[in-house]
Design a protein around this motif. Structure first.
Motif, short mmCIF file in Angstrom:
data_model
loop_
_atom_site.label_atom_id
_atom_site.label_comp_id
_atom_site.label_asym_id
_atom_site.label_seq_id
_atom_site.Cartn_x
_atom_site.Cartn_y
_atom_site.Cartn_z
N VAL A 108 23.33 11.90 35.19
CA VAL A 108 23.88 10.64 35.69
C VAL A 108 23.59 9.47 34.75
N ASP A 131 27.50 14.95 36.83
CA ASP A 131 26.84 13.96 37.70
C ASP A 131 27.28 12.54 37.40
N ASP A 133 29.93 9.58 37.89
CA ASP A 133 31.00 9.10 38.76
C ASP A 133 31.93 8.24 37.92
N GLN A 148 31.28 15.45 40.18
CA GLN A 148 30.42 15.05 41.27
C GLN A 148 30.16 16.24 42.22
N LYS A 150 28.46 17.27 46.15
CA LYS A 150 27.99 16.77 47.44
C LYS A 150 26.59 17.31 47.69
N GLU A 151 25.64 16.71 46.99
CA GLU A 151 24.24 17.16 47.11
C GLU A 151 23.73 17.05 48.53
N ALA A 187 22.49 11.11 42.95
CA ALA A 187 22.39 12.54 43.28
C ALA A 187 21.13 12.85 44.06
N ARG A 190 21.23 11.45 47.58
CA ARG A 190 22.06 12.28 48.46
C ARG A 190 21.32 13.55 48.89
N ASP A 265 18.74 22.50 42.40
CA ASP A 265 19.77 22.79 41.40
C ASP A 265 19.94 24.29 41.20
N LYS A 281 23.05 23.92 43.20
CA LYS A 281 24.11 23.06 42.68
C LYS A 281 24.67 23.77 41.45
N ASN A 308 35.33 17.32 42.10
CA ASN A 308 34.30 17.35 43.14
C ASN A 308 33.95 18.78 43.57
N SER A 353 24.96 10.56 53.07
CA SER A 353 24.71 10.51 51.62
C SER A 353 23.59 9.54 51.24
#
Length: 354
Positions: A108, A131, A133, A148, A150-151, A187, A190, A265, A281, A308, A353
């Motif tokens: 990120v 990661d 956006d 992205q 959805k963690e 991340a 979330r 992860d 992830k 996503n 989130s």
């Protein structure tokens, strides 16, 4: 025909045959002795974040995706290792200058300056930010595609597992679970928001403690270990490390104090049976799919949006349950968490989130 004329004709025929074979080989490879012209143009660079390829999680997964692409798609790949925060922008620049058509920065923090600085200067280079956006990039460079996850959905699942397990087996007569974040980035926020909500869904009596190790590098294991030891000292029997390489320190603390750890992860069950499960992830899949799409149509590879990944499309989930669980506990947990996973995929449960 004289012997001399016969010999000359034979030599000519051999030479002609050699030319035919060489021409066929050239046609197959695009140039004699080399890869096809299309393969030669598919060059992909992976730029890691701090922690390198041996972080046993996020960066490692991205490298797995690159290796899979090299093997299955026959692309040319290279890795640029980021040692410090000051390496991010130079590494992106070097990769673009070296002619890599697709550059994949992992993390990120590439969104906070490096991509906005580099991508506009190399409009013919495509960037896929893991990661990242796209909507958060100030310059909105159209040659950047964000990825992205959805963690919160993965966090919800492992929180649900933690809530069930601590209900079955309180730690020192307490039902306390906790989560550690390296630093407050989207991340991690979330992951932890989902974790708290999932634990509460499974067990209304559970207490959930959330703390941050304040590690901007995501690689300082000592900071996560200290934070985790404090949580265990306060009664936490299950600790979730949403902290990258920093979290390895926290998971070692869990092992040291004989409590459950939850990885992040990657499926981190390889660390030992003290790992209850992991919030997974699939960064490897995201990297591989980006490379496959780029190879299929380099000039038509589009940026300007986010790709996503979630539970529904298999982008996030939970890892193996510990072999230390009893047969009863394994069945009890698996049956219930899989139902929750289906409800999330159907949109009937929407994990928070933040």
């Amino acid at each position: 025909m004289t012997g001399k004329r016969f010999l000359l004709r034979a030599v000519a025929l051999v030479a002609l045959a050699a030319l035919v074979v060489a021409a066929g080989a050239a046609a197959r490879t695009g140039r004699a002795g080399g890869p096809t012209a299309k393969q030669a143009t598919v060059k992909v660079a992976l730029v890691t974040d701090i922690g390198g390829l041996n972080d046993r999680g996020f960066n490692h997964l991205s490298y797995v995706g690159l290796q899979q692409a090299q093997k299955k798609l026959k692309i040319s790949g290279r890795v640029y290792i980021t040692q410090t925060a000051n390496d991010r922008t130079p590494n992106l620049t070097k990769a673009a200058q070296a002619g890599y058509g697709l550059v994949i920065p992992v993390g990120v923090l590439f969104a906070f300056g490096p991509l906005d600085d580099v991508a506009p200067a190399f409009p013919n280079t495509k960037f896929v930010g893991i990661d990242v956006d796209f909507n958060g990039l100030s310059k909105k460079p159209t040659n950047v595609r964000g990825v992205q996850f959805k963690e919160q959905e993965a966090g919800y699942l492992v929180g649900y597992i933690a809530g069930l397990e601590i209900k079955l087996h309180p730690y020192k007569h307490k039902q306390i679970v906790s989560g550690v974040g390296a630093n407050k980035v989207p991340a991690i926020t979330r992951f932890l928001a989902g974790y708290r909500a999932g634990a509460k869904k499974a067990n209304r009596h559970v207490t959930v403690k959330i703390d941050y190790a304040n590690d901007p590098t995501f690689a300082d294991q000592a900071k996560c270990k200290e934070t985790t030891l404090n949580q265990i000292g306060a009664g936490s029997g299950i600790v979730f490390e949403a902290a990258g390489q920093c979290g390895l320190g926290g998971l070692s603390a869990a092992k040291q104090k004989h409590v459950w750890g939850i990885g992040v992860d990657a499926d981190q069950s390889f660390l030992g049976p003290h790992i209850l499960t992991s919030a997974t992830k699939h960064v490897d899949r995201a990297v591989y799919e980006a490379i496959a799409a780029f190879k299929a149509n380099p000039s038509g590879f589009k940026g300007g949006f986010n790709k996503n990944y979630n539970i529904k499309n298999g982008g996030v989930g939970y890892g193996k349950l510990s072999s230390r669980l009893s047969k009863h506990d394994r069945l009890y947990i698996t049956t219930r968490v899989n139902k929750i996973s289906k409800l999330i995929a159907q949109g009937k449960i929407v994990p928070p989130s933040q």
